[in-house]
Design an enzyme around this catalytic site. Sequence first.
Site, short mmCIF file in Angstrom:
data_model
loop_
_atom_site.label_atom_id
_atom_site.label_comp_id
_atom_site.label_asym_id
_atom_site.label_seq_id
_atom_site.Cartn_x
_atom_site.Cartn_y
_atom_site.Cartn_z
N ARG A 163 -3.59 5.75 1.55
CA ARG A 163 -3.11 5.04 2.41
C ARG A 163 -3.26 5.83 3.90
NH1 ARG A 163 2.00 1.67 0.28
NH2 ARG A 163 0.79 0.78 -1.37
N TRP A 211 -0.43 -1.88 4.56
CA TRP A 211 -1.29 -1.40 3.82
C TRP A 211 -2.46 -0.85 4.75
CZ3 TRP A 211 0.66 -5.80 1.62
CH2 TRP A 211 1.60 -5.58 0.66
N GLN A 261 -0.13 4.78 -8.40
CA GLN A 261 0.68 3.96 -8.93
C GLN A 261 0.51 3.29 -10.28
OE1 GLN A 261 -0.16 0.70 -5.95
NE2 GLN A 261 1.58 1.48 -4.63
N ALA A 272 4.32 -9.20 -12.26
CA ALA A 272 3.43 -7.73 -11.75
C ALA A 272 4.36 -6.94 -11.15
CB ALA A 272 2.20 -8.13 -11.13
N VAL A 289 3.09 -12.38 -4.63
CA VAL A 289 4.05 -12.90 -5.67
C VAL A 289 4.97 -13.74 -4.92
CG1 VAL A 289 3.80 -10.55 -6.90
CG2 VAL A 289 5.37 -10.77 -5.10
N HIS A 322 -3.55 0.04 -3.27
CA HIS A 322 -2.74 -0.25 -4.31
C HIS A 322 -3.40 -0.38 -5.72
CE1 HIS A 322 -2.17 -4.61 -2.55
NE2 HIS A 322 -3.44 -4.37 -2.79
C1 FA5 Z 1 2.55 -2.27 -3.30
O1 FA5 Z 1 1.72 -1.43 -3.25
C2 FA5 Z 1 2.33 -3.42 -4.32
N1 FA5 Z 1 1.10 -3.47 -4.59
C3 FA5 Z 1 3.26 -3.61 -5.46
C4 FA5 Z 1 3.42 -4.81 -5.88
C5 FA5 Z 1 2.67 -4.81 -7.10
C6 FA5 Z 1 4.27 -5.84 -5.73
C7 FA5 Z 1 2.76 -6.20 -7.99
C8 FA5 Z 1 4.12 -7.22 -6.33
C9 FA5 Z 1 3.54 -7.06 -7.48
P1 FA5 Z 1 4.20 -0.86 -1.97
O2 FA5 Z 1 3.50 -0.64 -0.78
O3 FA5 Z 1 5.82 -1.18 -1.60
O4 FA5 Z 1 3.54 -2.22 -2.74
O5 FA5 Z 1 4.36 0.14 -2.80
C10 FA5 Z 1 4.73 0.23 -4.29
C11 FA5 Z 1 5.34 1.44 -4.65
O6 FA5 Z 1 4.62 2.65 -4.52
C12 FA5 Z 1 6.48 1.78 -3.58
O7 FA5 Z 1 7.68 1.35 -4.25
C13 FA5 Z 1 6.49 3.52 -3.92
O8 FA5 Z 1 7.34 3.78 -4.90
C14 FA5 Z 1 5.13 3.65 -4.20
N2 FA5 Z 1 4.50 3.96 -2.87
C15 FA5 Z 1 4.14 3.17 -1.65
N3 FA5 Z 1 3.76 3.98 -0.58
C16 FA5 Z 1 3.79 5.18 -0.82
C17 FA5 Z 1 3.39 6.48 -0.36
N4 FA5 Z 1 2.90 6.61 0.80
N5 FA5 Z 1 3.54 7.62 -1.18
C18 FA5 Z 1 4.27 7.81 -2.37
N6 FA5 Z 1 4.54 6.53 -2.81
C19 FA5 Z 1 4.35 5.52 -2.36
#
Ligand code: FA5
Length: 346
Positions: free
Chosen positions: A203, A155, A217, A314, A260, A177
């Site tokens: 990001r 992140w 998100q 979550a 988690v 996030h």
């Molecule tokens: C998270 O951001 C965690 N906070 C999610 C989480 C919440 C996990 C609660 C457990 C419990 P991640 O980086 O994988 O996780 O992002 C989650 C989702 O956001 C991804 O599956 C995707 O659908 C979306 N996402 C992530 N990065 C990007 C990006 N750069 N552009 C567009 N969508 C994105």
Amino acid sequence: MEEKISQIQTEYLEQIQQAQSLKELDEIFLGLFGKKGQLDLLPKEFGKLSIEERKKVGPLFNSAKQNLEQAIERKRGEVRGESYKKLANEKLDLSDTKLITRKGHLHPVTRLENGVVTLFKKLGFTQYGAPHIDSEEYNFELLNIPQGHPARDLWDTLYIDPHNLKVSPGELLLRTHTSNAQVRLMKEFKPPIRMMIIDRCFRYENVDARHEHTLDQFEIVYIDKGVSMANLQYLSEYFFQGILGKDIKARLRPKYYPFVEPGAGVDGLCIFCKGKGCKVCGGIGWLELAGAGMIHPQVLRNGGIDPNVYSGIAWGAGPERMAMLKFGIENIRSFKSGDLKILEKF
Ligand code: FA5
């Protein structure tokens, strides 16, 4: 010379009198006073005249010049008056004109997000908001991601210059996030908790067909006695089928998130290659839609909730990724490109 002056005067006064338009009068003016204008060329010849002759010709020339200028100006006034009269009498009948109106609509991602909120309201979830500019503490530390933890690389973000603010460098950042809401809402509300957050995140990202630097998100936090992975499985299906339709193929696979335990990644089958692998899904055949899991006991404790009594789930999903599948958009960057050709299709 005297004759020449009066000849020019007579000839041009007649032309002025007969002129019908401003254009004609402009031409007459140039013919007299332009670079090679008849009247303006005359003084060049005055040098050849005797002093006596010049004394006569000078005033004659000046009065002819003045007469012609005034005559042109007067005629211009008349011609303008005529055109105004014509305009005043003209009538424009617009009664039969059909106005071409362009109808706008909500952005496809906004529409999808409104649908998501409606879907989860039905299950008793309420919306919660957390700051876009947040502290490291809520974005990372209280989620089991201390300074130097390798998960911070997942992140990478943009930090706020602390200039003039009473914070140290690296303390304030653009949240990566919606999980920055988790501990905040736990501190604010007592279980049972059913909350949802749908909002913007940022990001420091290598952008490509499925990664944006500014993304939305959708996060849910559900905490109660006896909440388990079965609830997560049920809610995932409810969510993806509710938004993407009954035929959506989704899979849950183990994935590590420090906040988690156990953690899961939720993928949707890539509609562009039907699972074969393409540039949109990065050759995987599946598009990651969400990260999820059982809330870590330490995170519950950080929020003042006893993990021996309560458990929680979550997830954080990417509405833009879901919109790609729902509307068949191959490049996530199209959504914020402002390209009306694409947006008008939906
Ligand atoms: C998270 O951001 C965690 N906070 C999610 C989480 C919440 C996990 C609660 C457990 C419990 P991640 O980086 O994988 O996780 O992002 C989650 C989702 O956001 C991804 O599956 C995707 O659908 C979306 N996402 C992530 N990065 C990007 C990006 N750069 N552009 C567009 N969508 C994105």
